[in-house]
Design a protein around this motif. Structure first.
Motif, PDB file in Angstrom:
ATOM      1  N   VAL A 163       0.865  -1.179   0.000  1.00 54.24           N
ATOM      2  CA  VAL A 163       0.000   0.000   0.000  1.00 54.24           C
ATOM      3  C   VAL A 163       0.903   1.232   0.000  1.00 54.24           C
ATOM      4  CG1 VAL A 163      -1.713   1.305   1.300  1.00 54.24           C
ATOM      5  CG2 VAL A 163      -1.839  -1.181   1.246  1.00 54.24           C
ATOM      6  N   ASP A 164       0.790   2.037  -1.036  1.00 53.68           N
ATOM      7  CA  ASP A 164       1.568   3.270  -1.120  1.00 53.68           C
ATOM      8  C   ASP A 164       0.760   4.369  -0.445  1.00 53.68           C
ATOM      9  OD1 ASP A 164       3.470   5.172  -1.783  1.00 53.68           O
ATOM     10  OD2 ASP A 164       2.705   5.448  -3.820  1.00 53.68           O
ATOM     11  N   SER A 165       1.265   4.863   0.665  1.00 52.26           N
ATOM     12  CA  SER A 165       0.520   5.890   1.392  1.00 52.26           C
ATOM     13  C   SER A 165       1.466   6.905   2.012  1.00 52.26           C
ATOM     14  CB  SER A 165      -0.352   5.259   2.479  1.00 52.26           C
ATOM     15  OG  SER A 165       0.462   4.700   3.496  1.00 52.26           O
ATOM     16  N   ALA A 166       0.919   8.066   2.262  1.00 57.52           N
ATOM     17  CA  ALA A 166       1.628   9.126   2.978  1.00 57.52           C
ATOM     18  C   ALA A 166       0.556  10.009   3.594  1.00 57.52           C
ATOM     19  CB  ALA A 166       2.515   9.936   2.034  1.00 57.52           C
ATOM     20  N   GLY A 167       0.890  10.647   4.674  1.00 57.92           N
ATOM     21  CA  GLY A 167      -0.102  11.515   5.286  1.00 57.92           C
ATOM     22  C   GLY A 167       0.467  12.324   6.420  1.00 57.92           C
ATOM     23  N   SER A 168      -0.399  13.160   6.938  1.00 63.21           N
ATOM     24  CA  SER A 168      -0.007  13.971   8.084  1.00 63.21           C
ATOM     25  C   SER A 168      -1.247  14.348   8.887  1.00 63.21           C
ATOM     26  CB  SER A 168       0.715  15.241   7.625  1.00 63.21           C
ATOM     27  OG  SER A 168      -0.171  16.068   6.899  1.00 63.21           O
ATOM     28  N   VAL A 169      -1.003  14.650  10.147  1.00 67.28           N
ATOM     29  CA  VAL A 169      -2.030  15.214  11.012  1.00 67.28           C
ATOM     30  C   VAL A 169      -1.420  16.455  11.638  1.00 67.28           C
ATOM     31  CG1 VAL A 169      -3.522  14.876  13.028  1.00 67.28           C
ATOM     32  CG2 VAL A 169      -3.021  12.945  11.515  1.00 67.28           C
ATOM     33  N   ARG A 170      -2.104  17.572  11.440  1.00 71.03           N
ATOM     34  CA  ARG A 170      -1.667  18.835  12.028  1.00 71.03           C
ATOM     35  C   ARG A 170      -2.653  19.178  13.139  1.00 71.03           C
ATOM     36  NH1 ARG A 170      -2.848  24.116  10.633  1.00 71.03           N
ATOM     37  NH2 ARG A 170      -3.835  23.405   8.714  1.00 71.03           N
ATOM     38  N   PHE A 171      -2.117  19.540  14.298  1.00 73.81           N
ATOM     39  CA  PHE A 171      -2.920  19.869  15.472  1.00 73.81           C
ATOM     40  C   PHE A 171      -2.937  21.380  15.656  1.00 73.81           C
ATOM     41  CE2 PHE A 171      -0.795  15.830  15.916  1.00 73.81           C
ATOM     42  CZ  PHE A 171      -1.814  14.967  16.306  1.00 73.81           C
ATOM     43  N   GLU A 172      -4.126  21.931  15.805  1.00 72.26           N
ATOM     44  CA  GLU A 172      -4.272  23.383  15.962  1.00 72.26           C
ATOM     45  C   GLU A 172      -5.192  23.652  17.151  1.00 72.26           C
ATOM     46  OE1 GLU A 172      -6.753  26.684  13.476  1.00 72.26           O
ATOM     47  OE2 GLU A 172      -5.563  25.270  12.319  1.00 72.26           O
ATOM     48  N   ARG A 173      -4.787  24.609  17.985  1.00 72.43           N
ATOM     49  CA  ARG A 173      -5.649  24.967  19.116  1.00 72.43           C
ATOM     50  C   ARG A 173      -6.932  25.599  18.601  1.00 72.43           C
ATOM     51  NH1 ARG A 173      -2.826  25.961  24.435  1.00 72.43           N
ATOM     52  NH2 ARG A 173      -0.768  25.084  24.065  1.00 72.43           N
ATOM     53  N   ALA A 174      -8.038  25.144  19.142  1.00 63.99           N
ATOM     54  CA  ALA A 174      -9.326  25.727  18.773  1.00 63.99           C
ATOM     55  C   ALA A 174      -9.454  27.095  19.432  1.00 63.99           C
ATOM     56  CB  ALA A 174     -10.464  24.815  19.217  1.00 63.99           C
ATOM     57  N   PRO A 175     -10.252  27.984  18.840  1.00 65.56           N
ATOM     58  CA  PRO A 175     -10.440  29.318  19.432  1.00 65.56           C
ATOM     59  C   PRO A 175     -10.936  29.231  20.877  1.00 65.56           C
ATOM     60  CG  PRO A 175     -11.401  29.208  17.237  1.00 65.56           C
ATOM     61  CD  PRO A 175     -10.978  27.811  17.602  1.00 65.56           C
ATOM     62  N   HIS A 176     -10.479  30.172  21.672  1.00 64.78           N
ATOM     63  CA  HIS A 176     -10.898  30.315  23.075  1.00 64.78           C
ATOM     64  C   HIS A 176     -10.559  29.093  23.928  1.00 64.78           C
ATOM     65  CE1 HIS A 176     -12.935  33.800  21.475  1.00 64.78           C
ATOM     66  NE2 HIS A 176     -13.640  33.029  20.676  1.00 64.78           N
ATOM     67  N   GLY A 177      -9.513  28.342  23.531  1.00 65.83           N
ATOM     68  CA  GLY A 177      -9.084  27.188  24.326  1.00 65.83           C
ATOM     69  C   GLY A 177     -10.108  26.075  24.389  1.00 65.83           C
TER      70      GLY A 177
END
Length: 129
Positions: A52-66
């Motif tokens: 299986v040829d795969s690549a990916g990412s997960v980016r984490f971002e703080r939601a507004p107002h914590g």
């Protein structure tokens, strides 16, 4: 993730993955982490020769107002068997993108509520009309 049957961590950057196939089979591949910034980003790709040829990412971002964390998931996936297999998979309603979206919704529910909602074990009734 319901389409995965096994993930084995081999070392700090490599892992072995086993996914369920569309008609009872399974596919296995090795992946490596290529970018890791704790609490910000993790990215990976399958190793050369993988079924299986795969690549990916997960980016984490703080939601507004914590108010939690927003996940941005990017995934490139070339299923075994190429375009023909991808078409058959869609015909069988086994679209990986939809499965991943459902898995992420379930994960969110577990994180927010502490468990996944279920109707298992609840009585069923019939309409008394």
């Amino acid at each position: 993730m319901r389409h995965l049957s096994e993930v084995e961590v081999l070392n700090e950057t490599q892992s072995r993955w086993v996914a369920k196939g569309p008609i009872g089979g399974s596919f296995e591949w090795h992946a490596e982490i290529i970018n890791d910034h704790p609490n910000e980003l993790i990215a990976w790709r399958s190793l050369p020769g993988a079924s299986v040829d795969s690549a990916g990412s997960v980016r984490f971002e703080r939601a507004p107002h914590g108010r939690g964390t927003i996940l941005h998931v990017s995934l490139k996936y070339d299923p075994p068997g190429g375009k023909a297999a991808a078409t058959v998979t869609r015909w069988l309603h086994l679209d990986l993108e939809k499965q991943i979206e459902a898995d992420l919704r379930r994960f969110r529910t577990i994180v927010e509520a502490g468990e996944a909602p279920s109707t298992r074990g609840q009585p069923r009734g019939t309409c008394g009309h």
